[in-house]
Scaffold this active site. Sequence first.
Site, short mmCIF file in Angstrom:
data_model
loop_
_atom_site.label_atom_id
_atom_site.label_comp_id
_atom_site.label_asym_id
_atom_site.label_seq_id
_atom_site.Cartn_x
_atom_site.Cartn_y
_atom_site.Cartn_z
N GLN B 229 0.82 -1.21 0.00
CA GLN B 229 0.00 0.00 0.00
C GLN B 229 0.86 1.27 0.00
O GLN B 229 1.73 1.43 0.86
CB GLN B 229 -0.92 0.03 1.23
CG GLN B 229 -1.80 1.27 1.26
CD GLN B 229 -3.00 1.09 2.17
OE1 GLN B 229 -2.89 1.22 3.38
NE2 GLN B 229 -4.14 0.77 1.59
N HIS B 231 0.31 5.06 0.69
CA HIS B 231 -0.68 5.94 1.32
C HIS B 231 -0.73 7.24 0.53
O HIS B 231 0.32 7.78 0.16
CB HIS B 231 -0.28 6.21 2.77
CG HIS B 231 -1.34 6.84 3.59
ND1 HIS B 231 -1.72 8.16 3.43
CD2 HIS B 231 -2.12 6.35 4.59
CE1 HIS B 231 -2.68 8.44 4.30
NE2 HIS B 231 -2.95 7.35 5.01
N LEU B 241 3.75 10.42 7.62
CA LEU B 241 2.33 10.20 7.35
C LEU B 241 1.48 11.40 7.76
O LEU B 241 1.63 11.96 8.85
CB LEU B 241 1.87 8.97 8.14
CG LEU B 241 0.39 8.61 8.03
CD1 LEU B 241 0.07 8.13 6.63
CD2 LEU B 241 0.03 7.55 9.05
N GLU B 244 -5.26 9.88 7.05
CA GLU B 244 -6.44 9.92 6.19
C GLU B 244 -7.57 10.66 6.89
O GLU B 244 -8.50 11.16 6.25
CB GLU B 244 -6.86 8.48 5.88
CG GLU B 244 -8.01 8.36 4.92
CD GLU B 244 -8.16 6.93 4.38
OE1 GLU B 244 -7.16 6.37 3.92
OE2 GLU B 244 -9.27 6.40 4.42
N ARG B 275 -7.58 3.79 -0.91
CA ARG B 275 -6.23 4.38 -0.98
C ARG B 275 -5.52 4.12 -2.30
O ARG B 275 -4.83 4.99 -2.82
CB ARG B 275 -5.39 3.85 0.19
CG ARG B 275 -5.82 4.45 1.50
CD ARG B 275 -5.04 3.90 2.66
NE ARG B 275 -5.42 4.61 3.89
CZ ARG B 275 -4.98 4.28 5.11
NH1 ARG B 275 -4.15 3.25 5.25
NH2 ARG B 275 -5.37 4.97 6.15
N HIS B 342 3.49 2.54 2.82
CA HIS B 342 2.82 2.63 4.11
C HIS B 342 2.53 1.28 4.76
O HIS B 342 2.64 1.15 5.97
CB HIS B 342 1.51 3.39 3.92
CG HIS B 342 0.72 3.61 5.18
ND1 HIS B 342 1.25 4.25 6.28
CD2 HIS B 342 -0.54 3.28 5.52
CE1 HIS B 342 0.33 4.30 7.24
NE2 HIS B 342 -0.76 3.72 6.82
#
Lengths: 373, 564
Positions: B229, B231, B241, B244, B275, B342
Amino acid sequence: MAEFTLKLRRYDPESGQPPYWDEHTIDLEPHRSVLEGILQAKARFDGSIGIRCSCRAAICGSCGVRINGQPGLACHTHLDKARASSQDGTTIVVEPMGNMPIIKDLIVDMDAVHWKKVQRITPWLINKEPIPEREYIVPHENMVDVTQTMACIQCGACVSDCLSMEVDPLFVGPAALAKAYRFVGDPRDAQQEARLRDLSEDPHGIYDCTHCFKCIDACPKGVAPMNQIMRLRRRAGSDFGIEDRNNGHRHEKAFVTNIRKNGLLHEADLLPDSYGGKLHPRAVPELLDSLPVITTALLRGKFTPAKALRHPHRKEFKNLRGYFDKVEGRDQRLELNLYITGYDEDAEPPADDTQAAPEQGEPGRAPEESPSR
Amino acid sequence: MPSHDVLIIGAGLAGQRAALAAADAGATVAIMSKVHPVRSHSVAAAGGINAALKPEDTWESHAYDTVKGSDFLGDQDAIEIMCREAPDELLHLEHIGVTFHRDEKGELGTRAFGGASAARTYYVADITGQALLHVLYEQLLKYHERLDRYEEWFTTSLLLGDGGACVGCVARDIRSGRMEVFNAKATILATGGAGQAWKPTTNGLVCTGDGIAQAYNVGAPLMDMEMIQYHPTTLVENGFLITEGARGEGAHLLNSEGKRFMEAYAPNKMELASRDVVSRAEQTEINEGRGVGPDGAGIYLDVTVVPRKRTLEALREIVNIGKDFAGVDITREPILIRPGQHYIMGGVKTDVWGATPLAGLYAAGEVACVSVHGGNRLGANSLLDTLIFGRRAGEHAAQRAGAMLMPSSSEAQLRDDVRVIDGIIARPRDGRRISEIKDELGTTMNRHVAVFRDADGLNTAHEIVRRLKEEAKTAYIDDRGTVFNQDVLGAIELGYMLEVAEAVVVAAIERKESRGAQFRTDFPERNDDEWLKHIDISRNGEDVPEVSYSPVTITRWQPEERRY
């Protein structure tokens, strides 16, 4: 890119040698962190430099150190700021945290101090019974309130430079006491009074703090441990009538009453009042004890028998009692909190501002500048 | 030799939850971690945890969203279990003390999250992972009489018994350098992901794929390894990060024309599509010259549209991250972000009880692949995954332990591991530095095994990883000591990352279609006829990954076209 000089305090427990200084020149953008600088030194020059670290973003709490003598997170201090705050204006000095034994280089034994103290405060929720089938219904504000102490990442920066702990290693300390507020302030906890009584009666508990503000300065997350300790005291004294065996609480009360009554401090009343009044059995030995001080004060003319008996009341302070009445007349204590609360952010403020927002932060207040930056 | 019914390796959310569940089931438990438990990377999870708890919500809706989010690669039996058990788990967490956000009535309040058809994400400001992790650790302290903690112990190998079952591990006390055999009737891996094999990554320095590689090395199969993944919102500056939750609270994504470009990619869900979809959209904008910032390599995340007071209360951590690590006040101006590595959807293959095909070995959390995330994980489903399958693994392992005697183990592996470590420490300084190899690995993976992939890039990555594996064998370290020798652990971790990277690359080469996080520009369509199946990777005798397939479990939702 810019060059920075890092001076690291090194200690190798297996060498039989005392700690020593180790300098490295690293090359990074000025807004990168001291941790990144250390990691570069480790990657390029010497992989044996010991430092705990993981997230690099001030969340995991691993990299507590002292930078130029100030405790904080290595990942949360910019290289340019660190250089600006260095003693000679060029060399960034990094040392292990204080108040805890050093294991190696920048790594300290947190189990021996920090985690023992956390264990001391019964660090888990003792549920109010019956446990509901669904969630506990608790006010929004209470959850926001304890979120400030939940924001603690257990990095130990506050423990590192706690002056009370330096003097009294048994002091429960800022981090663990802030954690205690997380339960005392949680409406789901059944033992708030017992917790407060326990931490009040322990001579190394909440009254062992001397308000030096070091922990507030040190904390990278705005938890403000000393403030949490003061809130524990207010809860203990005001909400549960728990006596402070140090006499601090009575002293504060005597002070406030004294000012309210006299406008200016009437020193002759302050001491006896702090022990419950001139005729209180607790006051007599204290007064006798203080006789030498009183005698000296009399001899030097610091006060006279006339002043001692008849303190002049100042007319210009006639509004003073009104202020006291207004503040004391509030239903709830005003507590400032880091986490701003509220729903209707764009709504007009209520017409009467004085009624608004007890127990919560000022609406729209920006988060405090983190002092370690 | 320490012996326990259940041994848990890793003390993030999955590990701690497993330990508590196993202790509750009456087992003697040990939990071991190479870092202090609250330093585990679960601490960085920001946004929240999903559960269909509101009366008007249903677990079926949550499950469907998850299946759709997975691009129909998730196993639906496992997804059903996770979503059905979510509300009870959430209430359990509330009861043990998590300070979840409340609404005006004092009940649990939610926020919206990506790929979800209802607002079902429960949260503590934007420190949900931290709050959960610290509260679970409070419970570990409460259980101190029933549960042994081995904090800052580094696992070097899993131990196999005579019958081929897992019977514990060999570990090194980081503080003293002492090596020890830990014997156990059941061993649960909860060591998290492998993000450090990419550079940049949102993952902490501890996320080096230890458990994935250790399981692979003793013969347990890996699954869905190609599914990595990216992000959608990580800082261009350093890969940190941005939760979200920011988009959940209403923040917009803008390109160089100031347009909310998600309109063109996901007109219904906009910024809250799943995502993989948002990351691909961003990367497309950047590739087609509509990026912003230096070299047009970023996208603007505009949080200023969220009322400032709400941002300060609910997104405080990213306000700080913006200020401290990018010099931006996100309440006043947009911030530069881009897709960044991520999470790894794949991992050690398990059943719905967390049991791997290797007897006695369990896995839960990011290290595992049940598979509930399939091709793409929904935001706020990872915390749920760790807790549900952590608990289930703990319960099942305790049950297994209750029905057997302590298996015997030998010291042979211990002697091997001591020899390996001594060998690394004694290596002459004529190879490469560990840090150089790690850097090259991270850069390679981020270039070729990212949002868009093709055969050429993947083959290049494969060659580089194979070469780095060779170079790692002679890479040298500086630290010759035993106390807190992080250098030698770094060399072992590099080996783990290389194993994981190789499995990822091989699986990505194998899957000749585009599904979820795997987008092949040379095979841009999803191909259910040929590729609606899991890719399993096991180690054959010659240290070469061997590919096989296993079917996707479909219970009630047939694959359909995926639109947001």
